[in-house]
Design a protein around this motif. Structure first.
Motif, PDB file in Angstrom:
ATOM      1  N   ARG A   1       0.810  -1.221   0.000  1.00  0.00           N
ATOM      2  CA  ARG A   1       0.000   0.000   0.000  1.00  0.00           C
ATOM      3  C   ARG A   1       0.842   1.270   0.000  1.00  0.00           C
ATOM      4  N   THR A   2       2.132   1.135   0.316  1.00  0.00           N
ATOM      5  CA  THR A   2       3.056   2.243   0.115  1.00  0.00           C
ATOM      6  C   THR A   2       3.358   2.416  -1.368  1.00  0.00           C
ATOM      7  N   LYS A   3       3.458   1.305  -2.069  1.00  0.00           N
ATOM      8  CA  LYS A   3       3.784   1.321  -3.502  1.00  0.00           C
ATOM      9  C   LYS A   3       2.556   1.588  -4.370  1.00  0.00           C
ATOM     10  N   VAL A   4       1.400   1.063  -3.951  1.00  0.00           N
ATOM     11  CA  VAL A   4       0.171   1.163  -4.744  1.00  0.00           C
ATOM     12  C   VAL A   4      -0.845   1.993  -3.963  1.00  0.00           C
ATOM     13  N   GLY A   5      -1.000   3.259  -4.345  1.00  0.00           N
ATOM     14  CA  GLY A   5      -1.934   4.138  -3.658  1.00  0.00           C
ATOM     15  C   GLY A   5      -3.346   3.968  -4.174  1.00  0.00           C
ATOM     16  N   TYR A   6      -4.327   4.180  -3.295  1.00  0.00           N
ATOM     17  CA  TYR A   6      -5.735   3.988  -3.638  1.00  0.00           C
ATOM     18  C   TYR A   6      -6.518   5.220  -3.219  1.00  0.00           C
TER      19      TYR A   6
ATOM     20  N   VAL B   1      -8.793  11.554   7.407  1.00  0.00           N
ATOM     21  CA  VAL B   1      -8.611  11.026   8.768  1.00  0.00           C
ATOM     22  C   VAL B   1      -8.274  12.089   9.798  1.00  0.00           C
ATOM     23  N   ALA B   2      -8.040  13.332   9.374  1.00  0.00           N
ATOM     24  CA  ALA B   2      -7.561  14.358  10.309  1.00  0.00           C
ATOM     25  C   ALA B   2      -8.418  15.619  10.188  1.00  0.00           C
ATOM     26  N   PRO B   3      -8.390  16.490  11.197  1.00  0.00           N
ATOM     27  CA  PRO B   3      -9.238  17.693  11.166  1.00  0.00           C
ATOM     28  C   PRO B   3      -8.895  18.675  10.047  1.00  0.00           C
ATOM     29  N   THR B   4      -7.597  18.942   9.825  1.00  0.00           N
ATOM     30  CA  THR B   4      -7.211  19.937   8.832  1.00  0.00           C
ATOM     31  C   THR B   4      -6.586  19.272   7.611  1.00  0.00           C
ATOM     32  N   VAL B   5      -6.562  20.033   6.541  1.00  0.00           N
ATOM     33  CA  VAL B   5      -6.008  19.535   5.280  1.00  0.00           C
ATOM     34  C   VAL B   5      -4.541  19.142   5.452  1.00  0.00           C
ATOM     35  N   GLY B   6      -3.748  20.022   6.046  1.00  0.00           N
ATOM     36  CA  GLY B   6      -2.324  19.728   6.203  1.00  0.00           C
ATOM     37  C   GLY B   6      -2.079  18.496   7.043  1.00  0.00           C
ATOM     38  N   GLN B   7      -2.824  18.343   8.133  1.00  0.00           N
ATOM     39  CA  GLN B   7      -2.678  17.172   8.985  1.00  0.00           C
ATOM     40  C   GLN B   7      -3.052  15.900   8.251  1.00  0.00           C
ATOM     41  N   ASP B   8      -4.096  15.989   7.442  1.00  0.00           N
ATOM     42  CA  ASP B   8      -4.550  14.798   6.726  1.00  0.00           C
ATOM     43  C   ASP B   8      -3.516  14.332   5.702  1.00  0.00           C
ATOM     44  N   VAL B   9      -3.000  15.273   4.919  1.00  0.00           N
ATOM     45  CA  VAL B   9      -2.033  14.915   3.877  1.00  0.00           C
ATOM     46  C   VAL B   9      -0.733  14.411   4.491  1.00  0.00           C
ATOM     47  N   ALA B  10      -0.362  14.963   5.652  1.00  0.00           N
ATOM     48  CA  ALA B  10       0.891  14.560   6.301  1.00  0.00           C
ATOM     49  C   ALA B  10       0.785  13.230   7.037  1.00  0.00           C
ATOM     50  N   PHE B  11      -0.417  12.744   7.246  1.00  0.00           N
ATOM     51  CA  PHE B  11      -0.619  11.567   8.098  1.00  0.00           C
ATOM     52  C   PHE B  11       0.195  10.361   7.619  1.00  0.00           C
ATOM     53  N   GLY B  12       0.110  10.045   6.338  1.00  0.00           N
ATOM     54  CA  GLY B  12       0.827   8.881   5.817  1.00  0.00           C
ATOM     55  C   GLY B  12       2.334   9.009   5.920  1.00  0.00           C
ATOM     56  N   PRO B  13       2.922  10.095   5.380  1.00  0.00           N
ATOM     57  CA  PRO B  13       4.375  10.253   5.482  1.00  0.00           C
ATOM     58  C   PRO B  13       4.884  10.240   6.920  1.00  0.00           C
ATOM     59  N   GLU B  14       4.143  10.864   7.842  1.00  0.00           N
ATOM     60  CA  GLU B  14       4.576  10.863   9.238  1.00  0.00           C
ATOM     61  C   GLU B  14       4.639   9.448   9.797  1.00  0.00           C
ATOM     62  N   ASN B  15       3.722   8.606   9.372  1.00  0.00           N
ATOM     63  CA  ASN B  15       3.664   7.247   9.901  1.00  0.00           C
ATOM     64  C   ASN B  15       4.732   6.330   9.325  1.00  0.00           C
ATOM     65  N   VAL B  16       5.366   6.734   8.228  1.00  0.00           N
ATOM     66  CA  VAL B  16       6.458   5.918   7.682  1.00  0.00           C
ATOM     67  C   VAL B  16       7.813   6.603   7.874  1.00  0.00           C
ATOM     68  N   GLY B  17       7.817   7.749   8.581  1.00  0.00           N
ATOM     69  CA  GLY B  17       9.066   8.380   8.964  1.00  0.00           C
ATOM     70  C   GLY B  17       9.818   9.085   7.864  1.00  0.00           C
ATOM     71  N   VAL B  18       9.095   9.685   6.899  1.00  0.00           N
ATOM     72  CA  VAL B  18       9.765  10.448   5.844  1.00  0.00           C
ATOM     73  C   VAL B  18       9.456  11.935   6.032  1.00  0.00           C
ATOM     74  N   ASP B  19       9.973  12.767   5.139  1.00  0.00           N
ATOM     75  CA  ASP B  19       9.850  14.213   5.250  1.00  0.00           C
ATOM     76  C   ASP B  19       8.413  14.642   4.963  1.00  0.00           C
TER      77      ASP B  19
END
Length: 237
Positions: A77-82, A92-110
């Protein structure tokens, strides 16, 4: 780079939905997945991301057979986005920035850099602090797409991306898909919108009763009618 299925079988509560599907999307191409309601488009799309496990057959990504243990599915699911048909199923998050950042934060990237790049790609720069609940339907679709793009996938799956969008929204989605193609990302789109498919897709694949009924770079009005596709799309194509 390819994503494909071989002899894929799946049934809901004993009712066959996919019947020996051999599907293939080649690297860097935009494959449009068309068909009547109930033909199996969304079900096939979910198999490509591991959201559904087949009853028979197999799914391959880059020639590697998909397996269904937790670690393998995380990698897939990292390789194949849906991108879901309904963005409210994805935000999944209250604000746009938080939502978009959710995935990268959980895999430890910038996350900060990827969030800004993804928002710019979908035309939502400056929306970081906007509440997701205040967005229009089209804006929510673009935020859910940005959240997937922030994961830097090799493959992107869209389920009905133009559903409920006006002309401007459809144009934005078309432009994003064209940009992804230029970047070499393989895109698969399930859609009822034949006009959109003809204008954006490199390959049209039609599902009929759970089987591949057609695959080509284009389709005639007559063949489209045989598959129950809306032929008035040809008038504006």
């Amino acid at each position: 780079m390819t994503i494909e299925t071989t002899d894929l079988e799946f049934a809901y509560e004993g009712e066959p939905v996919l019947r020996g599907v051999d599907f293939r999307a080649a690297g860097g191409e935009v494959t449009m997945l068309l068909g009547r309601n109930g033909a199996g488009k969304s079900t096939l799309l979910k198999h490509l991301n591991g959201l559904v496990e087949p009853d028979g057959g197999a799914v391959y990504v880059d020639d590697e057979r998909v397996t269904y243990d937790d670690a393998s599915l995380r990698d897939l699911r990292t390789k194949v986005g849906y991108v879901f048909q309904n963005p409210d199923d994805q935000l999944v998050a209250p604000t746009v920035g938080q939502d978009v950042a959710f995935g990268p934060e959980n895999v430890g990237v910038d996350a900060a850099r990827r969030t800004q790049e993804a928002l710019e790609t979908v035309g939502l720069s400056g929306f970081d602090d906007r509440l997701c609940t205040t967005l229009s339907g089209g804006e929510k679709k673009r935020v859910s797409l940005a959240g997937v793009l922030a994961m830097d996938p090799d493959y992107l799956l869209f389920d009905e991306p133009t559903l409920g969008l006006d002309g401007d929204g459809c144009s934005t989605i078309s432009a994003v898909i064209d940009a992804l193609r230029r970047e070499g990302i393989t895109v698969v789109v399930a859609t009822h919108d034949l006009g959109f498919a003809l204008s954006v897709g490199d390959v049209l694949t039609v599902l009929e009763d759970g089987e591949i009924g057609y695959r080509d770079a284009t389709i005639s009005r007559e063949r489209a009618a045989e598959f129950g596709l809306r032929t008035f799309a040809f008038d504006g194509y």
